[in-house]
Motif scaffolding. Structure first.
Motif, PDB file in Angstrom:
ATOM      1  N   SER A 118       0.801  -1.198  -0.023  1.00  0.00           N
ATOM      2  CA  SER A 118       0.007  -0.029   0.130  1.00  0.00           C
ATOM      3  C   SER A 118       0.864   1.460   0.184  1.00  0.00           C
ATOM      4  CB  SER A 118      -1.089   0.122   1.362  1.00  0.00           C
ATOM      5  OG  SER A 118      -0.155  -0.080   2.413  1.00  0.00           O
ATOM      6  N   CYS A 119       0.329   2.267  -0.544  1.00  0.00           N
ATOM      7  CA  CYS A 119       1.139   3.649  -0.649  1.00  0.00           C
ATOM      8  C   CYS A 119      -0.051   4.576  -0.130  1.00  0.00           C
ATOM      9  CB  CYS A 119       1.528   3.820  -1.982  1.00  0.00           C
ATOM     10  SG  CYS A 119       0.345   4.195  -3.451  1.00  0.00           S
ATOM     11  N   SER A 120       0.556   5.681   0.534  1.00  0.00           N
ATOM     12  CA  SER A 120      -0.357   6.620   1.162  1.00  0.00           C
ATOM     13  C   SER A 120       0.221   7.944   0.936  1.00  0.00           C
ATOM     14  CB  SER A 120      -0.406   6.346   2.697  1.00  0.00           C
ATOM     15  OG  SER A 120      -0.914   7.218   3.452  1.00  0.00           O
ATOM     16  N   MET A 121      -0.727   8.900   1.239  1.00  0.00           N
ATOM     17  CA  MET A 121      -0.200  10.269   1.586  1.00  0.00           C
ATOM     18  C   MET A 121       0.377  10.715   2.510  1.00  0.00           C
ATOM     19  SD  MET A 121      -3.920  12.225  -0.006  1.00  0.00           S
ATOM     20  CE  MET A 121      -3.345  13.809   0.279  1.00  0.00           C
ATOM     21  N   ASP A 122       0.954   9.780   3.535  1.00  0.00           N
ATOM     22  CA  ASP A 122       1.767   9.772   4.414  1.00  0.00           C
ATOM     23  C   ASP A 122       3.182   9.727   4.135  1.00  0.00           C
ATOM     24  OD1 ASP A 122       2.099   7.128   4.128  1.00  0.00           O
ATOM     25  OD2 ASP A 122       1.296   6.856   6.218  1.00  0.00           O
ATOM     26  N   ASP A 123       3.444   9.498   2.714  1.00  0.00           N
ATOM     27  CA  ASP A 123       4.907   9.402   2.187  1.00  0.00           C
ATOM     28  C   ASP A 123       5.393   8.235   2.591  1.00  0.00           C
ATOM     29  OD1 ASP A 123       4.233  11.903   1.072  1.00  0.00           O
ATOM     30  OD2 ASP A 123       5.669  12.906   2.319  1.00  0.00           O
ATOM     31  N   THR A 124       4.474   7.111   2.554  1.00  0.00           N
ATOM     32  CA  THR A 124       5.250   5.760   2.770  1.00  0.00           C
ATOM     33  C   THR A 124       4.603   4.779   1.952  1.00  0.00           C
ATOM     34  OG1 THR A 124       3.502   5.256   4.654  1.00  0.00           O
ATOM     35  CG2 THR A 124       5.529   6.510   5.142  1.00  0.00           C
ATOM     36  N   VAL A 131       9.147  11.736  -1.970  1.00  0.00           N
ATOM     37  CA  VAL A 131       7.745  12.601  -2.315  1.00  0.00           C
ATOM     38  C   VAL A 131       6.621  11.644  -2.252  1.00  0.00           C
ATOM     39  CG1 VAL A 131       8.931  14.256  -3.655  1.00  0.00           C
ATOM     40  CG2 VAL A 131       8.199  12.388  -4.720  1.00  0.00           C
ATOM     41  N   GLN A 132       5.470  12.212  -2.384  1.00  0.00           N
ATOM     42  CA  GLN A 132       4.315  11.523  -2.130  1.00  0.00           C
ATOM     43  C   GLN A 132       4.287  10.235  -2.905  1.00  0.00           C
ATOM     44  OE1 GLN A 132      -0.256  12.859  -2.824  1.00  0.00           O
ATOM     45  NE2 GLN A 132       0.575  13.756  -0.924  1.00  0.00           N
ATOM     46  N   PRO A 133       3.802   9.221  -2.699  1.00  0.00           N
ATOM     47  CA  PRO A 133       3.633   8.128  -3.644  1.00  0.00           C
ATOM     48  C   PRO A 133       2.352   8.002  -4.031  1.00  0.00           C
ATOM     49  CG  PRO A 133       3.715   7.180  -1.281  1.00  0.00           C
ATOM     50  CD  PRO A 133       4.063   8.605  -1.293  1.00  0.00           C
ATOM     51  N   GLN A 134       1.883   7.647  -5.343  1.00  0.00           N
ATOM     52  CA  GLN A 134       0.202   7.697  -5.806  1.00  0.00           C
ATOM     53  C   GLN A 134       0.056   6.392  -6.567  1.00  0.00           C
ATOM     54  OE1 GLN A 134       1.239  10.960  -8.577  1.00  0.00           O
ATOM     55  NE2 GLN A 134       0.299  12.513  -7.116  1.00  0.00           N
TER      56      GLN A 134
END
Length: 595
Positions: free
Chosen positions: A370-376, A397-400
């Motif tokens: 999973s990728c999140s707006m918490d940059d992880t 940077v932010q993963p999308q």
């Protein structure tokens, strides 16, 4: 081809801290209902996996109540509009629509003859209305309150009486019809959040933010019969009360994280249900329906209370209360999983993402990536469903977007970056791209990586050891790419775009165009290949889902208004004849596809 809706995995109530949630009960004892966004959710109380969703409101719905006959439901929304609709037909045909208030409707009550409806809430100087259900004509005036009215109820025996509770700290009492003001009481020291008559009409309860439950005579209200538990029934504000069918007991839901079962005659709390210690364990709604005692937590969880074991509910209904996407991706910090047969849902344990999850995939090792707006990016075992501290990979940077490949490889699309992971560790970063990457797919076998871009191209890369090599080849699409997906056997690559088009490429032929697929009326949002690799599904901003046949673009199965209120946000196949769809209506739907 044909299709059939097999099951709705219903959303939970949408909750707000400090705001009561009204739970309606079917007078026949079969169902209960609540609201989430613009939806009214109807669930079977004995088998809550059986659910239905009403989606005809144009604004968020606050409350819905059954008519005493059980044949109609009245629902009120934030705009002050009330809709009365049929419960006996699958289409839920609209019977009447009125605009009694100019602001949010907070509560609704019917007279026992199904002819009159009272609504309360907030408007421009008008907080209440009582009218005939079939004409909208006024049948009295509920006056006297100076602030928003939170709750209303009507005695279900003649002569009719009406009670209301307001932010002005008073509970008002009316005789009728036509209903006219008789008196107001100020036994509560704060907001009056809930008023409810007993089923036999002999008493009514008024509960408020001061933690007090006052019991009044149901015929004239001139006598306060009791104050349950003395000056304070709960240590926190009380948001809801519900009477037992025999009118001798009631339950109360409080912000002190408890529900209490009261014997009214003896003025004692027979049972205290301790619901937890976290903020989300505050209790904001309740319903006593036949033998079922329900409460609703701030988390949205619906608890079936057990009188014999007050510290452990008989069951807890869990699920989504916010927007949902799929494959396997959810727009919440905590992912949820569903049992496709039982309809049961639960979440992962441990400390997970701290912000919205953007995308998910499951790798060959049975890990949820999973990728999140918490940059992880996190990799969590589906067998344990438990987050661990070592599962986290920090991005620059932010993963999308994420896509998984064989041998432990994961490719992550970040803002202007592609990141390669191997066995849960970051091994390569490709930055300073000359295009904006929007989606990624990793071939299931040969190491090809297809990255969609806003430049109307699919860029091809290859995984070589611990590096990601640009192959210098691009595939043309008609618009900015919204999704890229390889078929399970790796024979085809499908790419969708914001110009309503889908292109399928044949991998073995150097990514030659296999076919172009057009039918959507708006941007295509997501794709999913069926296990037989001969069909794929597409979902769009037009609320449509299409199931396509790869060898015949004209042969397609159209699912209209799959999720009526919002666009399709995710698709996944459970098997070659079972498709799952998600949307921002917080519901998950399971469809049977017949070829």
């Amino acid at each position: 081809m044909d299709h059939e809706l097999k099951r709705v995995f219903a959303s939970l109530p949408q909750m707000e801290r400090g705001v009561a949630k009204v739970i309606g009960g079917d007078p026949k004892g079969n169902n209960f209902l609540y609201t989430n966004g613009k939806c009214v959710i109807i669930r079977d109380i004995n088998n809550p996996a059986i659910a239905d969703v009403y989606t005809q409101h144009a604004h968020p719905v606050n409350v819905a109540k059954y008519a005493p006959s059980g044949y109609y439901i009245a629902s009120g929304d934030m705009s002050g509009k009330i809709r009365i609709w049929d419960t006996t037909q699958k289409e839920h045909l609209l019977k009447y629509e009125y605009q009694p208030l100019s602001g949010p409707i907070k509560d609704i009550a019917w007279t026992e003859d199904n002819k009159r409806i009272a609504v309360v809430g907030q408007g421009r100087g008008k907080f209440t209305a009582v009218f005939l259900w079939d004409s909208g004509s006024s049948v009295g005036e509920i006056s006297g309150h100076t602030k928003r009215v939170n709750s209303v109820d009507i005695k279900q025996t003649r002569p009719y009486r009406l009670a209301s509770g307001s932010d002005d700290g008073t509970a008002a009492f009316f005789e009728g019809p036509p209903f006219r003001w008789k008196l107001q009481t100020k036994e509560n020291k704060g907001f009056v959040n809930c008023v409810r008559f007993s089923p036999d009409g002999s008493r009514y309860a008024a509960a408020g933010s001061d933690g007090k439950i006052a019991i009044f005579d149901g015929k004239d209200s001139e006598t306060m019969i009791a104050s349950l538990g003395g000056d304070q029934a709960h240590k926190g504000g009380i948001y809801a009360v519900s009477w037992s069918p025999d009118s001798t007991q009631l339950i109360s839901a409080s912000g002190d994280k408890t529900v209490k079962l009261w014997d009214v005659a003896s003025n004692t709390a027979v049972t205290t249900f301790n619901m937890g210690s976290e903020v989300n364990d505050q209790q904001l709604g309740c319903l006593w329906q036949n033998e079922h005692l329900l409460s609703v937590s701030l988390s949205g969880y619906i608890n079936y209370l057990d009188k014999n074991n007050p510290d452990r509910p008989l069951r807890i209904l869990k699920g989504h209360s916010n927007s949902v996407t799929l494959k396997y991706s959810f727009l919440t910090p905590t992912p949820r999983y569903w049992d496709a047969e039982s309809g049961e849902s639960d979440g992962f344990c441990g400390k997970g993402h701290s912000n919205q999850v953007s995308k998910m995939a499951v790798n060959q090792s049975g890990q949820l990536v999973s990728c999140s707006m918490d940059d992880t990016v996190r990799q969590t075992g589906l067998d344990k469903k438990d987050y661990g501290a070592s599962d986290v990979v920090k991005m620059d940077v932010q993963p999308q977007w994420v896509s998984v490949g064989p041998d432990g490889y994961v490719v992550v699309v970040c803002i202007n970056q592609l990141v390669l992971l191997k066995d849960g560790k970051r091994v390569f970063t490709l930055g300073d791209l000359d295009y904006d990457p929007t989606a990624v797919a990793v071939h299931p076998a040969n190491g090809d990586v297809a990255v969609g871009g806003s430049d109307r191209k699919v860029h091809l890369y290859s995984i070589q050891g611990n590096t990601l090599k640009d192959e210098g080849k691009t595939l043309e699409t008609e618009g900015a790419v919204t999704d890229t997906v390889y078929s399970h056997d790796g024979a085809f690559l499908a790419a969708s775009d914001d110009k309503k088009a889908i292109v399928v490429f044949t991998v073995a032929e150097g990514y030659a165009v296999k076919g172009e697929f057009y039918a959507h009326h708006a941007k295509v949002m997501c794709l999913a290949w069926s296990p037989d690799n001969e069909h794929f599904a597409s979902g769009g901003m037009d609320h449509l889902v299409y199931v396509w046949t790869i060898n015949d673009p004209d042969k397609r199965n159209k699912i209209s208004d799959a999720h009526r209120l919002h666009h399709i946000s995710g698709l996944a196949w459970l098997d070659k004849n079972t498709l799952v769809t998600t949307s921002h209506d917080s519901c998950v739907k399971q469809w049977t596809i017949k070829f």
